[in-house]
Scaffold this active site. Structure first.
Site, PDB file in Angstrom:
ATOM      1  N   THR A 149       0.832  -1.196   0.000  1.00  0.00           N
ATOM      2  CA  THR A 149       0.000   0.000   0.000  1.00  0.00           C
ATOM      3  C   THR A 149       0.870   1.251   0.000  1.00  0.00           C
ATOM      4  OG1 THR A 149      -1.939   1.005   1.069  1.00  0.00           O
ATOM      5  CG2 THR A 149      -0.264   0.110   2.530  1.00  0.00           C
ATOM      6  N   ASN A 150       0.233   2.399  -0.025  1.00  0.00           N
ATOM      7  CA  ASN A 150       0.936   3.682   0.037  1.00  0.00           C
ATOM      8  C   ASN A 150       0.602   4.361   1.351  1.00  0.00           C
ATOM      9  OD1 ASN A 150       2.141   3.639  -2.445  1.00  0.00           O
ATOM     10  ND2 ASN A 150       0.544   4.800  -3.465  1.00  0.00           N
ATOM     11  N   ARG A 151       1.488   5.205   1.819  1.00  0.00           N
ATOM     12  CA  ARG A 151       1.202   5.944   3.048  1.00  0.00           C
ATOM     13  C   ARG A 151       0.332   7.146   2.696  1.00  0.00           C
ATOM     14  NH1 ARG A 151       6.497   7.360   6.001  1.00  0.00           N
ATOM     15  NH2 ARG A 151       5.009   8.308   7.425  1.00  0.00           N
TER      16      ARG A 151
END
Ligand code: C5P
Length: 218
Positions: free
Chosen positions: A29-31
């Site tokens: 995922t991405n932050r």
């Protein structure tokens, strides 16, 4: 009487990260907290728009009056956007879409084998913003660029590459999960510094700038 500059217009927004499964228990995922996208959804609603928010997983409550469409992956986000794009006047892509997804997803939890980490093969995810902007009857599109260093020339190059009239730039390491942000606006005329402030305050400024430029078809 408060005039509502987006009264009667339909705004579609993407927000949050996407989550790309590796196996049933692991994801890439991405932050992204989703705060900027949610603040824009709230601001657009305050300014009179009908707002649909296609959101990756976040811990945030949906702003009152906004319709949220929850998704997990980039492909689901793309499909949810494409189903609704014909009914949108303005599209604001704020989501931190994962650039890649795992091609060889496992339907079983991957086991730890001694000295044998799994080999993941990646495939590129669709660029939702570029795809929307390239449509014949595209809504008026706004992109975001969260970079670790923001170079105005790179931002303008990204704006042109995506084919959008407006790009909002912010510095990634300053904005992740923060309640404050500093943004710059890029359009055909150049760059405008929209300053710093709480994300909702900055979102209202951005929506005002959009309303000034978006010309409703008659
Ligand atoms: O190319 P980059 O990811 O830096 O572009 C950021 C902009 O493009 C953001 O507006 C983001 O929401 C959008 N985007 C997208 N689909 C992708 C990647 C980025 O809509 N796969």
């Amino acid at each position: 009487f408060q005039p509502k500059p987006l009264a009667g217009s339909r705004v579609l927004i993407t927000a949050g990260p996407t989550c790309e499964p590796i196996d049933p228990v692991r994801v890439i995922t991405n932050r992204s907290s989703g705060k900027t996208g949610y603040a824009l959804a709230q601001a657009a609603y305050e300014y009179g728009a009908t707002v649909q928010l296609v959101s990756g997983p976040t811990a945030l409550a949906c702003p009152p009056g906004v319709e949220r469409i929850p998704v997990q992956t980039a492909v689901q986000m793309r499909d949810a956007v494409m189903q609704r794009v014909d009914d949108a006047d303005i599209f604001i892509a704020v989501a931190a879409v994962a650039d890649w997804r795992v091609e060889n997803q496992s339907s079983e939890k991957l086991k730890k084998k001694d000295g044998q980490p799994p080999a993941l093969h990646f495939v590129q995810n669709p660029d939702i913003l570029a795809e929307v902007a390239a449509r014949p009857d595209a809504p008026w599109c706004v992109g975001f660029a969260a970079e670790t260093t923001l170079d105005p020339e790179m931002a303008q190059e990204k704006r042109r590459r995506k084919g959008v009239p407006m790009l909002i730039g912010n510095l990634a390491q300053h904005v992740m999960d923060a309640d404050h942000t500093t943004v710059e606006l890029f359009d055909d005329e150049g760059m405008i510094n929209l300053g710093s402030g709480e994300k909702l305050e900055i979102a209202r400024r951005i929506v005002q700038e959009i309303a000034q430029r978006y010309v409703r078809p008659h």
